[in-house]
Design a protein around this motif. Structure first.
Motif, short mmCIF file in Angstrom:
data_model
loop_
_atom_site.label_atom_id
_atom_site.label_comp_id
_atom_site.label_asym_id
_atom_site.label_seq_id
_atom_site.Cartn_x
_atom_site.Cartn_y
_atom_site.Cartn_z
N PHE A 154 0.92 -1.20 0.03
CA PHE A 154 0.06 -0.06 0.08
C PHE A 154 0.97 1.19 -0.02
CE2 PHE A 154 -2.56 3.30 1.71
CZ PHE A 154 -4.07 3.17 1.53
N ALA A 155 0.60 2.08 -0.84
CA ALA A 155 1.41 3.42 -1.06
C ALA A 155 0.73 4.51 -1.72
CB ALA A 155 2.90 3.13 -1.97
N LEU A 156 0.83 5.67 -1.23
CA LEU A 156 0.17 6.79 -1.60
C LEU A 156 0.98 8.31 -1.85
CD1 LEU A 156 -3.00 6.73 0.89
CD2 LEU A 156 -2.83 5.92 -1.54
N PRO A 157 1.78 7.89 -2.82
CA PRO A 157 2.67 9.01 -3.29
C PRO A 157 1.66 10.11 -3.74
CG PRO A 157 2.55 7.41 -5.13
CD PRO A 157 1.93 6.61 -3.80
N PRO A 158 2.06 11.33 -3.45
CA PRO A 158 1.28 12.54 -3.83
C PRO A 158 1.06 12.62 -5.39
CG PRO A 158 3.41 13.17 -3.18
CD PRO A 158 3.36 11.72 -3.03
N VAL A 159 -0.25 12.50 -5.86
CA VAL A 159 -0.57 12.50 -7.58
C VAL A 159 -1.43 13.71 -7.61
CG1 VAL A 159 -1.19 11.03 -9.29
CG2 VAL A 159 0.13 10.04 -7.41
N LEU A 160 -2.55 13.77 -7.07
CA LEU A 160 -3.42 14.92 -7.54
C LEU A 160 -4.10 15.44 -6.24
CD1 LEU A 160 -5.18 15.36 -10.07
CD2 LEU A 160 -6.97 14.19 -9.40
N ALA A 161 -5.00 15.03 -5.28
CA ALA A 161 -5.57 15.75 -4.31
C ALA A 161 -4.29 16.45 -3.53
CB ALA A 161 -6.53 15.15 -3.48
N SER A 162 -3.27 15.38 -3.24
CA SER A 162 -2.27 16.05 -2.18
C SER A 162 -0.97 16.66 -2.73
CB SER A 162 -1.73 14.84 -1.24
OG SER A 162 -1.32 13.58 -1.86
N ASN A 163 -1.24 16.39 -4.16
CA ASN A 163 0.02 17.10 -4.86
C ASN A 163 0.45 18.71 -4.90
OD1 ASN A 163 2.22 16.94 -6.70
ND2 ASN A 163 1.17 15.85 -8.38
N HIS A 164 1.56 18.86 -4.40
CA HIS A 164 1.97 20.40 -4.49
C HIS A 164 3.14 20.33 -5.33
CE1 HIS A 164 4.18 18.11 -1.19
NE2 HIS A 164 5.07 19.16 -1.39
N THR A 165 3.43 19.56 -6.21
CA THR A 165 4.55 19.74 -7.07
C THR A 165 4.10 20.03 -8.45
OG1 THR A 165 4.58 17.39 -8.11
CG2 THR A 165 5.55 17.59 -5.82
N ASP A 166 5.16 20.29 -9.23
CA ASP A 166 4.77 20.97 -10.90
C ASP A 166 4.24 19.85 -11.61
OD1 ASP A 166 6.00 23.21 -10.22
OD2 ASP A 166 8.04 22.78 -11.08
N SER A 167 4.03 18.61 -11.08
CA SER A 167 3.58 17.58 -11.97
C SER A 167 1.99 17.69 -12.00
CB SER A 167 4.04 16.06 -11.58
OG SER A 167 3.47 15.76 -10.26
N HIS A 168 1.46 18.28 -10.89
CA HIS A 168 0.15 18.21 -10.58
C HIS A 168 -0.72 18.71 -12.02
CE1 HIS A 168 -3.58 20.46 -9.46
NE2 HIS A 168 -3.89 19.32 -8.90
N ALA A 169 -0.34 19.76 -12.49
CA ALA A 169 -1.15 20.54 -13.50
C ALA A 169 -1.35 19.37 -14.70
CB ALA A 169 -0.41 21.84 -14.21
N GLY A 170 -0.29 18.73 -15.28
CA GLY A 170 -0.21 17.68 -16.25
C GLY A 170 -1.28 16.67 -16.03
N ILE A 171 -1.12 15.96 -14.65
CA ILE A 171 -1.94 14.83 -14.29
C ILE A 171 -3.50 15.38 -14.13
CG2 ILE A 171 -2.41 13.33 -12.38
CD1 ILE A 171 0.62 13.51 -11.72
N ARG A 172 -3.70 16.45 -13.65
CA ARG A 172 -5.00 17.03 -13.55
C ARG A 172 -5.75 17.03 -14.81
NH1 ARG A 172 -8.32 19.96 -9.86
NH2 ARG A 172 -9.77 21.38 -10.94
N LYS A 173 -4.91 17.42 -15.83
CA LYS A 173 -5.56 17.84 -17.30
C LYS A 173 -6.17 16.36 -18.02
CE LYS A 173 -4.24 19.81 -21.75
NZ LYS A 173 -3.29 20.34 -22.49
N VAL A 174 -5.16 15.40 -17.41
CA VAL A 174 -5.64 13.95 -17.98
C VAL A 174 -7.00 13.69 -17.35
CG1 VAL A 174 -4.72 11.70 -17.82
CG2 VAL A 174 -3.19 13.34 -18.52
N VAL A 175 -6.88 13.70 -16.01
CA VAL A 175 -8.21 13.31 -15.19
C VAL A 175 -9.31 14.24 -15.88
CG1 VAL A 175 -9.29 12.97 -12.94
CG2 VAL A 175 -6.84 12.51 -13.24
N ALA A 176 -9.18 15.71 -15.77
CA ALA A 176 -10.05 16.55 -16.34
C ALA A 176 -10.89 16.06 -17.37
CB ALA A 176 -9.70 17.88 -16.43
N GLY A 177 -10.19 15.45 -18.33
CA GLY A 177 -10.30 15.14 -19.88
C GLY A 177 -11.82 14.17 -19.59
N PHE A 178 -11.90 13.45 -18.62
CA PHE A 178 -13.06 12.54 -18.44
C PHE A 178 -14.34 13.12 -17.79
CE2 PHE A 178 -9.44 9.76 -19.06
CZ PHE A 178 -9.93 8.60 -19.70
N PHE A 179 -14.23 14.46 -17.42
CA PHE A 179 -15.03 15.06 -16.63
C PHE A 179 -15.48 16.32 -17.40
CE2 PHE A 179 -13.39 12.37 -13.62
CZ PHE A 179 -14.15 11.94 -12.85
N THR A 180 -15.27 16.55 -18.61
CA THR A 180 -15.63 17.66 -19.34
C THR A 180 -17.17 18.07 -19.15
OG1 THR A 180 -15.98 16.65 -21.55
CG2 THR A 180 -13.76 17.34 -20.93
#
Length: 367
Positions: A57-83
């Protein structure tokens, strides 16, 4: 007592209630980080940690807890399913699922004289919609619902050591199921969220981390919103008549009222990433902040600002906000239309009361 005030007694949080102050914190992510958003409120014990470790079990910061520069790109991928277009095109499917559930509930009411609307109409439709929208197989819904509630309690509740260990075993089982689902989805030819995240460059542990809370938040919080709305509607305490909610506009107004007054996600957390100032005062690095997202606007206030904070604000605002609002309004409308003239059979049900989640566990109605 509200979830936030109860929690503030036992948790070392600076509690912010004013909507303007809450919005300011959410719009200053460099000063107020989401790094603590998914950390367990009750520290995990050694035995519980070992159970999770055995499950990898591991929860590296990816979306809700992500405060790094990678957040915007990942969020864009997820947002594509909720347009908006995707959600709008799904409305007829949502209504069909909701109508089927409401028809089944009406049959149970006729046969037994009473029906629990949480189980009958609020529980499964959001899970079915979420999985279909993400391109994932719809299966194991009872397990997914049970795992979701257990994980919410594990991370946002105050379980004793024995209960925490039970919840850790549940979370480990859920995580194993999720890992298998991720591997299956990534290998599938069709478009799905997990495959898209892999194409974006996320590792399996990172996809599992994102999926773990998305598969919970993407459906369980909507179930809770529907449950609270149906309870208040049947209770007659919010100025909306049950039979009138068979109208789409009334159902939508009811959902927005509940979002403004007692959303299923009433609070959220942030942590000061560095020494900073706020409202003229000094906030030291590491200070933990509890933001009240709902319940602090005038109930007479109209427009999007009266309930918008229920989904957060800024760069981490809930991507499924419009979907959740639509689903909840449709389920309430179809339920009110199918079960005309019902009354609340149990005015004092047990409520789920966690740091950041709340809803009645049952909504029993009869004639």
């Amino acid at each position: 007592m509200s979830a936030a005030s109860a929690s503030a007694r036992t948790c070392p949080y600076m509690v912010l209630r004013d909507p303007a102050a809450v919005r300011e914190v959410l719009h200053r992510p460099d000063d107020f980080s989401p790094a603590n958003a998914l950390i367990a409120v009750t520290p995990l014990s050694g035995p519980s940690l070992r159970v999770l470790q055995r499950a990898r079990f591991a929860l590296p910061p990816v979306l809700a807890s992500n405060h790094t520069d990678s957040h915007a790109g990942i969020r864009k991928v997820v947002a594509g399913f909720f347009t908006p277009a995707t959600v709008g095109a799904f409305e007829s499917r949502i209504r069909g699922i909701a109508r089927d559930a409401a028809t089944t509930a009406a049959g149970l009411l006729k046969a037994d004289g009473r029906v629990d609307l949480v189980h009958a109409v609020a529980a499964h439709p959001p899970a079915i919609v979420m999985l279909e929208l993400l391109g994932l197989p719809v299966r194991d819904l009872p397990k997914l619902k049970a795992w979701s509630l257990d994980s919410l309690e594990l991370f946002w509740g105050w379980p004793d050591s024995e209960r925490q260990l039970e919840l850790a075993h549940s979370a480990a089982e859920f995580y194993g199921w999720l890992r298998d689902l991720v591997l299956e989805a990534v290998a599938s030819p069709g478009r799905n969220l997990f495959g898209s995240l892999a194409e974006h460059g996320l590792s399996t542990p990172e996809i599992c981390s994102l999926g773990y809370f998305l598969l919970i938040a993407g459906q369980e919080t909507t179930t809770q919103l529907i449950s609270t709305a149906l309870f208040r509607l049947a209770e007659g305490s919010v100025g909306f008549a049950w039979d009138d909610a068979a109208s789409g506009s009334t159902a939508r107004d009811l959902i927005r009222h509940v979002l403004a007054t007692e959303s299923s996600v009433p609070t959220w957390r942030r942590i000061a990433a560095r020494d900073t100032t706020f409202d003229g005062g000094h906030i030291p690095a590491g200070a933990e902040i509890l933001l009240e997202l709902t319940g602090n606007h005038s109930v007479s206030e109209q427009g999007p600002t009266s309930y918008g904070l229920a989904f957060g604000s800024g760069i981490h605002r809930c991507l499924g906000a419009k979907l959740a609002e639509l689903e909840a309004a449709v389920v309430v409308q179809e339920t009110a239309a199918a079960l005309q003239g019902v009354r609340l059979a149990d005015p004092s049900p047990e409520w789920l009361r966690l740091l950041s989640f709340q809803a009645p566990r049952t909504v029993s109605v009869g004639f």
